[in-house]
Design a protein around this motif. Structure first.
Motif, mmCIF file in Angstrom:
data_model
loop_
_atom_site.group_PDB
_atom_site.id
_atom_site.type_symbol
_atom_site.label_atom_id
_atom_site.label_comp_id
_atom_site.label_asym_id
_atom_site.label_seq_id
_atom_site.Cartn_x
_atom_site.Cartn_y
_atom_site.Cartn_z
ATOM 1 N N ILE A 245 -4.069 3.868 -2.444
ATOM 2 C CA ILE A 245 -3.627 2.586 -3.004
ATOM 3 C C ILE A 245 -3.149 2.721 -4.452
ATOM 4 N N PRO A 247 -0.433 3.459 -6.931
ATOM 5 C CA PRO A 247 1.029 3.613 -6.910
ATOM 6 C C PRO A 247 1.454 4.962 -7.480
ATOM 7 N N HIS A 250 6.368 3.820 -10.848
ATOM 8 C CA HIS A 250 6.359 2.526 -11.529
ATOM 9 C C HIS A 250 7.751 2.236 -12.071
ATOM 10 N N ASN A 251 8.035 0.944 -12.209
ATOM 11 C CA ASN A 251 9.342 0.521 -12.710
ATOM 12 C C ASN A 251 9.334 0.192 -14.194
ATOM 13 N N ILE A 340 4.992 -2.152 -11.109
ATOM 14 C CA ILE A 340 6.106 -2.043 -10.161
ATOM 15 C C ILE A 340 6.841 -3.366 -10.116
ATOM 16 N N ASP A 341 6.097 -4.439 -9.831
ATOM 17 C CA ASP A 341 6.634 -5.803 -9.901
ATOM 18 C C ASP A 341 5.447 -6.751 -10.015
ATOM 19 N N THR A 343 3.920 -8.452 -7.860
ATOM 20 C CA THR A 343 3.048 -8.571 -6.685
ATOM 21 C C THR A 343 2.281 -7.293 -6.387
ATOM 22 N N ARG A 344 2.538 -6.232 -7.136
ATOM 23 C CA ARG A 344 1.903 -4.939 -6.876
ATOM 24 C C ARG A 344 0.846 -4.650 -7.938
ATOM 25 N N PRO A 345 -0.093 -3.736 -7.648
ATOM 26 C CA PRO A 345 -1.197 -3.468 -8.583
ATOM 27 C C PRO A 345 -0.720 -3.040 -9.971
ATOM 28 N N MET A 361 -5.522 -5.834 -9.161
ATOM 29 C CA MET A 361 -4.538 -6.562 -8.383
ATOM 30 C C MET A 361 -4.057 -7.792 -9.166
#
Length: 366
Positions: A245, A247, A250-251, A340-341, A343-345, A361
């Protein structure tokens, strides 16, 4: 007659009797078991899941070897009520007489013959671990332990050793902590889940010591040093693959002063909706805006923290207290936060410890 340092006796009863009274099914487990052998006094307690043992040295012993059980509450109260540097005690006819300069007190004892002890696993494997490292890891992980007994496997701290590596993890379904480092164990994978209620005793045992021997067996895990031991039943079941879980990409990434974000989020929590503790983070390339509100009660907070940020502008929600606990696990002066965005951890990292990963989260923002 036994002469013993009062403060050391009190410490022994406090640590060795940590599990006394926690198992309500067996009256004898309300007591601490004391075993006198030569110039050593061993105090132990057991709650059918975790056993704790503390050994201290007596000043002098004129009695023969013996074992007896006594109430740790009564003994602790007596030792705290006197100021003598040393006290004396004698046990006979199911009575313990504690003597000090101004008099004596008598408390009842009972036979230690029926006092149970855990079944030790003779095939347990492990190695010595630096105590400070182990203490910090387990303490930090303990904040992320689950409380839902339906998912019992998450109600503890996961610990593993494998081919020169040791690691710990904890995950309550909303937050996760993991850390790893090197160790002397070179064998195949051994792992277990340490029960949450034994964590405090383990931390007491290893705090202030140099090394701790950790042994993992099929049914229990043992932590021991020169004069103390904790043997705990391990949680049955297979621990979820927590690494899956985390990631891998990452962005966007933010580096921010730990104390600054901690203080801002704590103040924002005061103004947040008490049922959710929702705190919003709005991040651009120069700053992070921390905000929260409770429109029902007319509360609102908004603060700006300077940060270094790479990526597109982002607004993300998070449970305020969860974020505070995650940031508190970071020891470096700055915190790295990866996204990431919305909605992601959220992944938090320590600039001084690349192996430590903390994850929380997000919450939906209206």
């Amino acid at each position: 007659m036994v002469t013993i340092n009062r403060k050391e006796f009190l410490t022994g009863i406090t640590l060795g009797g940590a599990m006394a009274g926690k198992a309500k099914t067996m009256p004898i487990l309300e007591n601490v078991k004391c075993t006198l052998k030569g110039d050593k006094l061993v105090m132990s307690s057991y709650d059918t899941e975790t056993a704790v043992t503390k050994r201290i040295q007596v000043v002098s012993n004129e009695s023969s070897d013996m074992s007896f059980c006594v109430s740790p509450k009564e003994l602790t109260s007596i030792l705290r009520s006197v100021n003598d540097e040393v006290v004396k005690f004698n046990v006979e006819s199911n009575q313990m007489t504690i003597m000090h300069k101004k008099g004596q007190l008598v408390v009842p004892t009972c036979s230690a013959e029926e006092y149970p002890s855990p079944k030790m696993n003779n095939t347990a494997l492990g190695c010595d671990i630096p105590s400070e490292q182990l203490y910090n890891w387990i303490k930090e992980a303990s904040y992320f332990v689950g409380t839902d007994e339906i998912r019992a496997i998450l109600c503890g701290v996961f610990l593993y050793m494998e081919q020169g590596e040791i690691g710990v993890a904890a995950n309550d379904g909303r937050r996760m902590y993991c850390n790893k480092g090197k160790c002397a164990y070179e064998g195949d994978l051994i792992s277990c889940v340490l029960t949450s209620k034994s964590v405090a005793s383990v931390l007491q045992l290893i705090n202030g010591t140099e090394t701790t021997n950790v042994l993992i067996g099929d049914t229990n895990i043992v932590f021991k040093n020169e004069d103390s031991m904790v043997c705990s039943r391990i949680v049955e079941g297979r621990y979820p693959n927590y690494k899956s879980i985390i990631p891998q990409t990452h962005n966007s990434e933010c580096e921010i002063c730990k104390n600054e974000i901690l203080d801002s989020v704590k103040r924002a929590i005061i103004a947040s909706d008490g049922s959710s503790n929702l705190v919003k983070l709005h991040i651009n390339n120069i700053c992070m805006d921390v905000s929260a509100s409770d429109l029902t009660l007319g509360k609102k907070a908004n603060e700006t923290c300077i940060c270094s940020y790479s990526g597109e502008e982002l607004t993300i929600g998070v449970q305020g207290m969860y974020l505070v606990e995650c940031v508190n696990c970071i020891q470096s002066s700055n915190v790295i936060m990866q996204f990431i965005d919305a909605t992601r951890p959220i992944v938090l990292k320590d600039t001084d410890c690349e192996n430590k990963i903390v994850l929380v989260m997000p919450m939906r923002v209206e």
